[in-house]
Design an enzyme around this catalytic site. Sequence first.
Site, short mmCIF file in Angstrom:
data_model
loop_
_atom_site.label_atom_id
_atom_site.label_comp_id
_atom_site.label_asym_id
_atom_site.label_seq_id
_atom_site.Cartn_x
_atom_site.Cartn_y
_atom_site.Cartn_z
N ARG A 1 -29.23 23.27 12.62
CA ARG A 1 -28.49 24.54 12.18
C ARG A 1 -29.36 25.65 11.66
O ARG A 1 -29.21 26.29 10.92
CB ARG A 1 -27.33 24.34 11.25
CG ARG A 1 -26.37 23.49 11.79
CD ARG A 1 -25.24 23.20 10.64
NE ARG A 1 -24.00 22.59 11.14
CZ ARG A 1 -23.23 21.93 10.52
NH1 ARG A 1 -22.89 22.43 9.44
NH2 ARG A 1 -22.30 20.98 11.16
N CYS A 2 -30.48 25.62 12.50
CA CYS A 2 -31.61 26.41 12.03
C CYS A 2 -32.06 27.48 12.94
O CYS A 2 -31.68 27.42 14.23
CB CYS A 2 -32.85 25.62 11.86
SG CYS A 2 -34.37 26.60 11.16
N GLY A 3 -32.65 28.65 12.62
CA GLY A 3 -33.01 29.90 13.71
C GLY A 3 -33.92 29.11 14.48
O GLY A 3 -34.21 29.68 15.66
#
Length: 159
Positions: free
Chosen positions: A35-37
């Site tokens: 769930r990271c950029g």
Amino acid sequence: MATVYDFSAQTLVGRTMKLKEFRGKVLLVVNTASRCGFTPQYATLQALYERYRERGFVVLGFPCNQFGSQEPGPESEIAEFCQLNYGVTFPMFAKVEVNGDGAHPLFEHLRSAAPGLLGTKAIKWNFTKFLIDREGKVVARYAPTVTPEALAPDIERLL
């Protein structure tokens, strides 16, 4: 002096894997998060793996929840996410800590062998990458902002 082959880790399915199983390969060790950029880097990490695996290259993914709680789920959820969304087939390991007192010994070794900018040892964020030569020695550390495809020339030199 220690090499990455001196360490082992649990896979996403709970099997203990000794990294000496990768002896003679060029490795790219990456702390990952779903769930990271930077999560879309899974796609380019997989592309690198497919491009170079026949020549002895392997990506090793180590999920980590230490940065913004961006990997909160259990290993089964991580495995499903990586496969369904990015077609990941490279080895993925159980969640680890990469900094602090609970840091996995492999990451303690990586941080010491290849300090970051200005000599800092702490890993700053998800998708920090460590390139390992065929002898198990750390040859480079890359910031999360360095895209996997930008590593191709360095990987080719080691292959």
